[in-house]
Motif scaffolding. Sequence first.
Motif, short mmCIF file in Angstrom:
data_model
loop_
_atom_site.label_atom_id
_atom_site.label_comp_id
_atom_site.label_asym_id
_atom_site.label_seq_id
_atom_site.Cartn_x
_atom_site.Cartn_y
_atom_site.Cartn_z
N ILE A 72 41.70 36.25 32.57
CA ILE A 72 43.04 36.82 32.68
C ILE A 72 42.95 38.34 32.85
CG2 ILE A 72 45.20 37.25 31.44
CD1 ILE A 72 44.88 34.40 30.29
N VAL A 73 42.12 38.97 32.03
CA VAL A 73 41.94 40.42 32.13
C VAL A 73 41.31 40.78 33.48
CG1 VAL A 73 40.75 42.43 31.14
CG2 VAL A 73 41.82 40.74 29.64
N SER A 74 40.34 39.98 33.91
CA SER A 74 39.70 40.21 35.20
C SER A 74 40.70 40.07 36.34
CB SER A 74 38.54 39.24 35.40
OG SER A 74 37.87 39.47 36.60
N GLY A 75 41.57 39.07 36.28
CA GLY A 75 42.60 38.90 37.29
C GLY A 75 43.56 40.07 37.34
N LEU A 76 43.92 40.58 36.17
CA LEU A 76 44.80 41.75 36.11
C LEU A 76 44.10 42.97 36.73
CD1 LEU A 76 47.43 43.07 35.14
CD2 LEU A 76 46.28 43.51 32.97
N MET A 77 42.82 43.13 36.43
CA MET A 77 42.09 44.25 37.01
C MET A 77 41.94 44.10 38.52
SD MET A 77 39.25 45.35 34.21
CE MET A 77 38.73 43.73 33.74
N LEU A 78 41.80 42.87 39.01
CA LEU A 78 41.74 42.66 40.46
C LEU A 78 43.07 43.00 41.12
CD1 LEU A 78 39.62 39.41 40.71
CD2 LEU A 78 39.01 41.68 41.56
N LEU A 79 44.17 42.70 40.44
CA LEU A 79 45.49 43.07 40.95
C LEU A 79 45.61 44.59 41.05
CD1 LEU A 79 48.43 42.31 41.73
CD2 LEU A 79 48.96 42.49 39.29
N ILE A 80 45.17 45.27 40.01
CA ILE A 80 45.19 46.74 40.02
C ILE A 80 44.28 47.27 41.12
CG2 ILE A 80 44.58 48.80 38.68
CD1 ILE A 80 45.48 47.19 36.17
N ALA A 81 43.10 46.66 41.28
CA ALA A 81 42.17 47.07 42.34
C ALA A 81 42.82 46.92 43.71
CB ALA A 81 40.88 46.25 42.28
N GLY A 82 43.52 45.82 43.93
CA GLY A 82 44.20 45.61 45.21
C GLY A 82 45.25 46.66 45.48
N ILE A 83 46.02 47.00 44.46
CA ILE A 83 47.05 48.03 44.61
C ILE A 83 46.40 49.38 44.93
CG2 ILE A 83 48.80 49.36 43.37
CD1 ILE A 83 49.46 46.71 41.88
N THR A 87 46.67 51.54 48.54
CA THR A 87 47.25 52.88 48.49
C THR A 87 46.37 53.84 49.28
OG1 THR A 87 48.11 52.43 46.27
CG2 THR A 87 48.00 54.73 46.94
N PRO A 88 46.94 54.58 50.23
CA PRO A 88 46.11 55.48 51.04
C PRO A 88 45.53 56.61 50.20
CG PRO A 88 48.38 55.43 51.85
CD PRO A 88 48.33 54.59 50.64
N GLY A 89 44.24 56.82 50.36
CA GLY A 89 43.59 57.92 49.67
C GLY A 89 42.18 57.56 49.24
N PHE A 90 41.39 58.57 48.98
CA PHE A 90 40.00 58.35 48.63
C PHE A 90 39.80 58.16 47.12
CE2 PHE A 90 39.71 60.55 52.73
CZ PHE A 90 38.93 59.63 53.40
N VAL A 91 40.54 58.87 46.31
CA VAL A 91 40.41 58.75 44.86
C VAL A 91 40.81 57.34 44.41
CG1 VAL A 91 41.21 59.63 42.63
CG2 VAL A 91 40.76 61.21 44.49
N THR A 92 41.94 56.86 44.91
CA THR A 92 42.38 55.51 44.54
C THR A 92 41.41 54.46 45.08
OG1 THR A 92 43.85 55.48 46.46
CG2 THR A 92 44.82 56.07 44.31
N ASP A 93 40.82 54.71 46.24
CA ASP A 93 39.82 53.77 46.78
C ASP A 93 38.59 53.69 45.89
OD1 ASP A 93 41.45 53.15 48.89
OD2 ASP A 93 40.36 54.34 50.37
#
Length: 168
Positions: A72-83, A87-93
């Motif tokens: 569940i925590v991993s799925g939430l982190m994958l959702l955050i990773a996708g967002i 999002t355009p930018g290098f820091v968020t990437d």
Amino acid sequence: MFRFLFLLFIVIPIIEIALLMKIGGWIGVWPTITIVIVTAWLGAKNVRQQGLATLSSLQTKMAQGQAPSEEIVSGLMLLIAGILLVTPGFVTDIFGLSLLIPSFRKNIAKAFQKVMPVQTYTNGGFQQQNHYHHEQAVNDDLSSESESSSKPSIHQGKILDGEFERKE
């Protein structure tokens, strides 16, 4: 919480814009835009693959009667990773790509599990097991068990069911 939101919505976009302008000045506008689009596409593709694998693991654990808290925590982190990757930018990437590393996600999930209390369902009721690693909590548990071993405790599987009324 306000500081976190301020950082999230004001400081990070300013850093992203400055970094995009700087890199665009070094390598050009079109290569910068291409890098941003390619990282978003590859990131979304990887998030989808790892998300499906996590969902499969979650279903397997639930079918076996195990708690899928790590999934569940991993799925939430994958959702955050996708967002972050979309999002355009290098820091968020960079942050988004780091969340795609399974060992990094596992370490974060374990850190959350140490802090968050866990409820388990046994013997027809829920029990809360604290996974806090504070010495005070451990000492309190040990002293209460040694003071009276005849008292039922959460560690012995006894469940106390009752009602309460809050008076203000």
